[in-house]
Design a protein around this motif. Sequence first.
Motif, PDB file in Angstrom:
ATOM      1  N   LEU A 142     -18.982   1.571  12.788  1.00  0.00           N
ATOM      2  CA  LEU A 142     -19.769   2.813  12.789  1.00  0.00           C
ATOM      3  C   LEU A 142     -20.366   3.088  11.412  1.00  0.00           C
ATOM      4  CD1 LEU A 142     -17.374   5.025  14.958  1.00  0.00           C
ATOM      5  CD2 LEU A 142     -19.565   4.027  15.658  1.00  0.00           C
ATOM      6  N   ALA A 143     -19.604   2.796  10.356  1.00  0.00           N
ATOM      7  CA  ALA A 143     -20.109   3.024   9.003  1.00  0.00           C
ATOM      8  C   ALA A 143     -21.248   2.078   8.644  1.00  0.00           C
ATOM      9  CB  ALA A 143     -18.966   2.883   7.991  1.00  0.00           C
ATOM     10  N   LEU A 144     -21.249   0.894   9.268  1.00  0.00           N
ATOM     11  CA  LEU A 144     -22.244  -0.133   8.932  1.00  0.00           C
ATOM     12  C   LEU A 144     -23.310  -0.308  10.012  1.00  0.00           C
ATOM     13  CD1 LEU A 144     -19.665  -2.731   7.648  1.00  0.00           C
ATOM     14  CD2 LEU A 144     -21.473  -1.738   6.255  1.00  0.00           C
TER      15      LEU A 144
ATOM     16  N   HIS B  93     -18.491   2.343   0.655  1.00  0.00           N
ATOM     17  CA  HIS B  93     -19.449   2.732  -0.383  1.00  0.00           C
ATOM     18  C   HIS B  93     -18.933   2.392  -1.779  1.00  0.00           C
ATOM     19  CE1 HIS B  93     -22.389   4.450   2.223  1.00  0.00           C
ATOM     20  NE2 HIS B  93     -21.530   5.304   2.759  1.00  0.00           N
ATOM     21  N   SER B  94     -17.612   2.515  -1.990  1.00  0.00           N
ATOM     22  CA  SER B  94     -17.079   2.183  -3.307  1.00  0.00           C
ATOM     23  C   SER B  94     -17.156   0.685  -3.566  1.00  0.00           C
ATOM     24  CB  SER B  94     -15.629   2.669  -3.424  1.00  0.00           C
ATOM     25  OG  SER B  94     -14.806   2.009  -2.471  1.00  0.00           O
ATOM     26  N   SER B  95     -16.932  -0.136  -2.504  1.00  0.00           N
ATOM     27  CA  SER B  95     -17.011  -1.585  -2.684  1.00  0.00           C
ATOM     28  C   SER B  95     -18.459  -2.048  -2.830  1.00  0.00           C
ATOM     29  CB  SER B  95     -16.355  -2.308  -1.506  1.00  0.00           C
ATOM     30  OG  SER B  95     -17.025  -2.020  -0.300  1.00  0.00           O
TER      31      SER B  95
ATOM     32  N   LYS C 264     -15.714   4.916   5.298  1.00  0.00           N
ATOM     33  CA  LYS C 264     -17.014   5.099   4.633  1.00  0.00           C
ATOM     34  C   LYS C 264     -16.845   5.109   3.116  1.00  0.00           C
ATOM     35  CE  LYS C 264     -19.685   7.472   8.221  1.00  0.00           C
ATOM     36  NZ  LYS C 264     -20.353   8.725   8.631  1.00  0.00           N
ATOM     37  N   ASN C 265     -15.789   5.764   2.636  1.00  0.00           N
ATOM     38  CA  ASN C 265     -15.535   5.799   1.191  1.00  0.00           C
ATOM     39  C   ASN C 265     -15.190   4.404   0.663  1.00  0.00           C
ATOM     40  OD1 ASN C 265     -16.003   8.544   1.015  1.00  0.00           O
ATOM     41  ND2 ASN C 265     -13.840   9.092   1.275  1.00  0.00           N
TER      42      ASN C 265
ATOM     43  N   GLU D  35     -10.856  11.665   9.818  1.00  0.00           N
ATOM     44  CA  GLU D  35     -10.325  11.271   8.514  1.00  0.00           C
ATOM     45  C   GLU D  35     -10.363   9.753   8.328  1.00  0.00           C
ATOM     46  OE1 GLU D  35      -6.736  11.713  11.298  1.00  0.00           O
ATOM     47  OE2 GLU D  35      -8.624  12.774  10.896  1.00  0.00           O
ATOM     48  N   ILE D  36     -10.222   9.015   9.432  1.00  0.00           N
ATOM     49  CA  ILE D  36     -10.278   7.556   9.340  1.00  0.00           C
ATOM     50  C   ILE D  36     -11.705   7.099   9.076  1.00  0.00           C
ATOM     51  CG2 ILE D  36      -9.996   5.402  10.650  1.00  0.00           C
ATOM     52  CD1 ILE D  36      -7.533   6.626  11.924  1.00  0.00           C
ATOM     53  N   LEU D  37     -12.671   7.690   9.782  1.00  0.00           N
ATOM     54  CA  LEU D  37     -14.069   7.333   9.544  1.00  0.00           C
ATOM     55  C   LEU D  37     -14.469   7.672   8.112  1.00  0.00           C
ATOM     56  CD1 LEU D  37     -16.695   6.224  10.662  1.00  0.00           C
ATOM     57  CD2 LEU D  37     -17.248   8.520  11.495  1.00  0.00           C
ATOM     58  N   LYS D  38     -14.026   8.824   7.613  1.00  0.00           N
ATOM     59  CA  LYS D  38     -14.339   9.216   6.236  1.00  0.00           C
ATOM     60  C   LYS D  38     -13.724   8.234   5.250  1.00  0.00           C
ATOM     61  CE  LYS D  38     -13.956  13.111   3.014  1.00  0.00           C
ATOM     62  NZ  LYS D  38     -13.452  14.508   2.833  1.00  0.00           N
TER      63      LYS D  38
END
Length: 536
Positions: free
Chosen positions: A42-44, A533-535, A529-530, A523-526
């Motif tokens: 979902l994040a990608l 984005h950090s990687s 995503k973090n 909370e898992i999706l967040k």
Amino acid sequence: MQRENAFSIRSYIQYLEENFPNELLSVDDETSTEYETTAYYLALKHKNPVILFKKLRGFPDFSLITNIFGSENRLANIAGFKDTEEFIKRWDSVMNDSTKNTLSISESSPFSRVLVGEDADLTKLPIPTHYALDGSNSGIGRYITGGLSATSEEVPGEAFNLSFARIQAIGRNSFAFDAGSHGHFWAKLNSAIELNLKVDFDIIIGANPIYYILAASFIDNEYYKASSIFNMKFVKGVLNDIPIPEDAEIVLEAQFLPKVKFNEGPFAEYTGYMGYDSTQFVGKVKSILMRKNPIYYDIQPSNASEHINLFSLPRSSSVLNSMKRVMPGRYGYRIVWPHYGSRFLALGYTEDKTPGFSIQLGLSILGLDPLWNKIVFINNGITPLTLEASLGNLASSIKEGYFRYFRVSKAIIISSDPSRDQSGTSGKIVFVSKGLPTHRVTKNQNETVINTEMGKALISHGAKKDYDLVIVVPNSVDPLNLDEVGWAIATMVNPERDIVIKSSRVVIKARNPQEEIPAIPSEILKKIKNVYHSSS
């Protein structure tokens, strides 16, 4: 066809690494199979890569791959074609080729681990939990989505058929499954129930990707068909007399229990809603066969592009080639079924100026794909096949007085359509426009406006005057996200009930259905995503 050998899961990973590294994302961080693999997808989703998870929490010997078919061109390339256009043009003729090659079946086994009896334990496999409501009837959310069910016909060696089924792991060596496609597998098991026969079948997880495309094409004898396309090899089973593709990663040799039922489901279905219909079948695992360091293949459920592509692209090839054989006309036309429409929505244009051709083209789409196609936009003249262009063209035509449509009531529709009426039917509609390919999209706080030289279309949470075309979506749908809007039109609109047509104005009202929408814990999706984005 461009290759002699079909991709295996492993050779396809290598192919992407060497030729299309941007199409493959390797996740080296430890990842949980409890929602996190779906959260990564979902994040990608906007980038749509194949995702390879190299370190799975609790399963040190496994990796997991997903979203192989998320791209239409990836699917076409796996099938041996250069792009989607060639796949659409040629796949249907490949499926209708009656050539039957012999199967090459070896005595040797590629499987380094064979677990039999009580050791055949499903908890040893990294079966993901995708969405929070999956399996909530029983509280068990682990589902195998990348498993192909393989059965042998009554005459040994004459036919081997592959089918899709959603498979819920309900015990160490038992599983429930839905075989609701009414294909070979469904018919064979229903016959077994009548005769009280225990039927042997395999579940192949991580087969050569070509088998997934074949299984989605609703044909006979996928093993022989694959062998007529590529150089395929098989090995003998251990406990079941069913050949196994040599490159398979994991195989469950199983037996159907005709007298046992389990309240399987619900599950996140291709419509983007939770699906409750189920055959409630139950199987018992007899053995688990695995390669060394097996790669578990997971198909993203719900209305993920991978899920939609697999069942939609082979169907598009069949529909469009059938249309080519029966439709008159000297000029070109083009039709697409966008992912977000879950096959209920089609967008097209024609260059043929013959009176009545456009409406007949739309009617042919409804007639050749009757279980799904419900709303069709056809433009006279070349236009981008996007939702904004289709709506803009329609608004312009309404303003000019050119607008044409054909609507029917109480038509057949698949039972998974969330907008069907109580009788299980739906209205269907073909819109014909004559718009220009130029339009301007303006997005404000809670609405999208599509302007053309002649007309205006509004997408909003409420109807307003001064617009030629108004799309009203519920508060759960973002009017600024046109993929969400397209999904709402496709799955929340019954054309008989929800489209109001007047001479100078059309209002399409999407209604919230009763079905739940799949979701994972926020909370898992967040968290994912973090991490991503950090990687990055």
